[in-house]
Each structure stands twice: as C-alpha cells, then as structure tokens.
Scaffold this active site. Structure first.
Site, mmCIF file in Angstrom:
data_model
loop_
_atom_site.group_PDB
_atom_site.id
_atom_site.type_symbol
_atom_site.label_atom_id
_atom_site.label_comp_id
_atom_site.label_asym_id
_atom_site.label_seq_id
_atom_site.Cartn_x
_atom_site.Cartn_y
_atom_site.Cartn_z
ATOM 1 N N SER A 116 0.821 -1.215 0.000
ATOM 2 C CA SER A 116 0.000 0.000 0.000
ATOM 3 C C SER A 116 0.855 1.266 0.000
ATOM 4 O O SER A 116 2.038 1.232 0.306
ATOM 5 C CB SER A 116 -0.897 0.024 1.239
ATOM 6 O OG SER A 116 -1.560 -1.198 1.386
HETATM 7 N N1 SAH Z 1 0.811 -5.313 4.428
HETATM 8 C C1 SAH Z 1 1.278 -5.766 3.155
HETATM 9 C C2 SAH Z 1 0.271 -5.508 2.060
HETATM 10 C C3 SAH Z 1 0.049 -6.712 1.231
HETATM 11 S S1 SAH Z 1 -1.334 -6.651 0.159
HETATM 12 C C4 SAH Z 1 2.647 -5.181 2.828
HETATM 13 O O1 SAH Z 1 3.141 -4.333 3.566
HETATM 14 O O2 SAH Z 1 3.248 -5.611 1.858
HETATM 15 C C5 SAH Z 1 -2.509 -7.607 1.038
HETATM 16 C C6 SAH Z 1 -2.159 -9.034 1.292
HETATM 17 O O3 SAH Z 1 -3.286 -9.659 1.890
HETATM 18 C C7 SAH Z 1 -1.824 -9.876 0.065
HETATM 19 O O4 SAH Z 1 -0.542 -10.395 0.180
HETATM 20 C C8 SAH Z 1 -2.891 -10.986 0.077
HETATM 21 O O5 SAH Z 1 -2.395 -12.234 -0.354
HETATM 22 C C9 SAH Z 1 -3.253 -11.018 1.538
HETATM 23 N N2 SAH Z 1 -4.543 -11.643 1.860
HETATM 24 C C10 SAH Z 1 -5.736 -11.537 1.221
HETATM 25 N N3 SAH Z 1 -6.667 -12.290 1.856
HETATM 26 C C11 SAH Z 1 -6.029 -12.868 2.924
HETATM 27 C C12 SAH Z 1 -6.454 -13.753 3.958
HETATM 28 N N4 SAH Z 1 -7.719 -14.236 4.026
HETATM 29 N N5 SAH Z 1 -5.545 -14.133 4.860
HETATM 30 C C13 SAH Z 1 -4.268 -13.693 4.828
HETATM 31 N N6 SAH Z 1 -3.804 -12.866 3.868
HETATM 32 C C14 SAH Z 1 -4.693 -12.457 2.924
#
Ligand code: SAH
Length: 276
Positions: A116
C-alpha cells in the site's frame, strides 16, 4: 579526412589484427562501441530522479524527505512518521522498483498483490495509535495483521507495538516476507487464512487488515481484546468501492460492545479465503 580505418584483409586474420594496439600511423575508429552505455543512461536517469542529496536510495535522507512530504499532507503522529523514517521500504520491493520506493504510491509485490501507499499505511497505524487503549499503553500492544504481503507494514508496526502476529494466505509471499524480516524478532509470521484471525495468540489489542472484504469477519471481533481497536478496508455501504472501517471493542458499565465508524474511501486488494 575519413574516419574509416583502411580496409584490412578479412580472412585469415593476422595476429596484429587481433591485437588491441593499433599499428603506429594506423587510423583509429573514433566511435568505439559502448556496451556500458545503458548503464550510463540509467545512472544519469537515477541522478535526475533521486533527490539531489547524492545520498542514494539506502540513505535515511531520502526517507526523511518522504516523511516531510507526508507530514505536510497531514500525517502528524510523530511515532508513525518516525517508523516511516526508519524502515527501508526499498528493501521490501523488487530491485527494479526500488527507485520508486519513497514515492507515495502502491507498488506490485508479485502474485497480483500490492504494497500500500505509505500515506495509507501511515494513516491506518495512526488511527490505531489514537485508540484510548493504545494511548493509555503508549503503543499498539499485541497486534494481529492480516495480509503480510512483503512484510513492509509488519516492519512498521514493529516500531510501535510490543508484538506482531502477521498472517498471509499466499505461501510465496509468506516466504518472501520471512526473508525480509530476519532480524525482527518480535514478529511472528503465520501462513494461513487470516479471515479466521489467529486464535492461538488471541486476544489482540490492535487488528489491522491490508485486504478488504464485504464485511468484517466474526473471528476478528472475537479475537479483539476489550479496549482494542480494529482498522480494515471494507466494501462501501453503497456496494461500490471500499472505505476504511474502524471498530472499537468497548467494555464499560453497560457491558461489552463493538462501536463501528466509517472513514475515507480506499483501494485495497480483496480479502480471500483459503490458502495457496
Ligand atoms: N501489508 C502488506 C500488504 C500486502 S497486500 C505489505 O506491507 O506488503 C494484502 C495481502 O493480503 C496480500 O498479500 C494478500 O495475499 C493477503 N490476503 C488476502 N486475503 C487474505 C487472507 N484471508 N488471509 C491472509 N492474507 C490475505
């Protein structure tokens, strides 16, 4: 005068023709090939796009300038700004994207997911720090993060929390984050479905999700400690787009309840169930 060297016999080549030193008096080509030209262009481009401190991407100076911009745009919590100034975001993205790491943009992290924008991550952490419980404690306490991704936000959370449990459903990203977060001893990375939270370490003082679904999973509410706050993106009530949702677990003389408020529009990847 011509720049073309005298035409040499082509085959077989004499030893002198193979040697690098031209014969005295022989004309020398003025335009040597420059296989390093692309590197020079890339370096020139970098010099133009990198702020003029000359400190380079791995410097605190570039991060500091990002922090100054975020401060001017209204992010005021010093602890959040300090965390953003501390964590080297460029080390969490692919080398090709490192040059953009200190712009306020979301960036791809592979497997269709994105890291993000720093302003949005900062805003969410600031909202959690403003919870009465966090203010009384002075930090976020025990945090559950859903969506580890590349691990950048987990590293930021570590700066303002006592312990972070971060769940990721995609194994390759979970592994990638593990590599990025070696040395962060108070982060526990879990490969699993974050829609179920992570019951073994519950309850949590703070819960933050980096992926948005149609509603807040019941497991998150069950695992939110009294006095705790949850911040997550969620489908907007209109059904179009997402908004930030804030939920406080209030416990007072009237009993225990969840108080929900909706905030600004945001854009996050979808929350999906199951692991891959
Ligand atoms: N906080 C992260 C942002 C990653 S984007 C960073 O700093 O890089 C959001 C992430 O949520 C993705 O990697 C996606 O695979 C994950 N995601 C989506 N649904 C999920 C779930 N049910 N459980 C765990 N992760 C999930």
């Amino acid at each position: 005068m011509s720049d073309t060297p005298p035409r040499a016999k082509r085959f077989p080549l004499s030893l002198q023709q193979l040697g690098s030193t031209p014969k005295p008096g022989a004309a020398v080509a003025r335009e040597p090939l420059k296989p390093q030209g692309h590197w020079q262009q890339a370096a020139a481009l970098k010099a133009r796009t990198t702020p003029p401190s000359g400190l380079g991407l791995d410097s605190a100076g570039v991060r500091q300038r990002m922090v100054q911009r975020l401060r001017m745009e209204g992010l005021t919590d010093e602890r959040v700004l300090n965390a953003l100034a501390t964590v080297p975001r460029h080390e969490f993205v692919d080398t090709a994207l490192a040059i953009q790491a200190y712009e306020d943009t979301s960036l791809p992290i592979g497997h269709g997911q994105t890291i993000s924008k720093p302003s949005v991550v900062g805003r969410m952490i600031a909202l959690m720090l403003a919870a009465p419980g966090a203010q009384a404690r002075g930090d976020l306490g025990r945090v559950l993060e859903i969506g580890t991704g590349c691990g950048y936000q987990a590293a930021l959370l570590m700066q303002v929390a006592r312990q972070v449990v971060s769940v990721e459903r995609l194994k390759p990203l979970h592994d990638k984050a593990r590599g990025h977060l070696t040395g962060y001893s108070r982060v526990r990375l879990v490969w699993g479905d974050g829609m179920l939270g992570h019951a073994p370490s519950a309850p949590y003082d703070s819960i933050i999700s980096a992926a948005g679904g149609d509603d807040i999973p019941q497991a998150w509410l069950d695992q939110l400690a009294p006095g705790g706050r949850l911040v997550a993106p969620m489908t907007a009530p209109s059904g179009r787009g997402q908004v930030l949702v804030l939920i406080d677990h209030v416990r007072d003389a009237q009993g225990s309840r969840f108080v929900r408020s909706l905030h600004e529009a945001v854009l996050f990847v979808p929350l999906k169930s199951g692991v891959m």
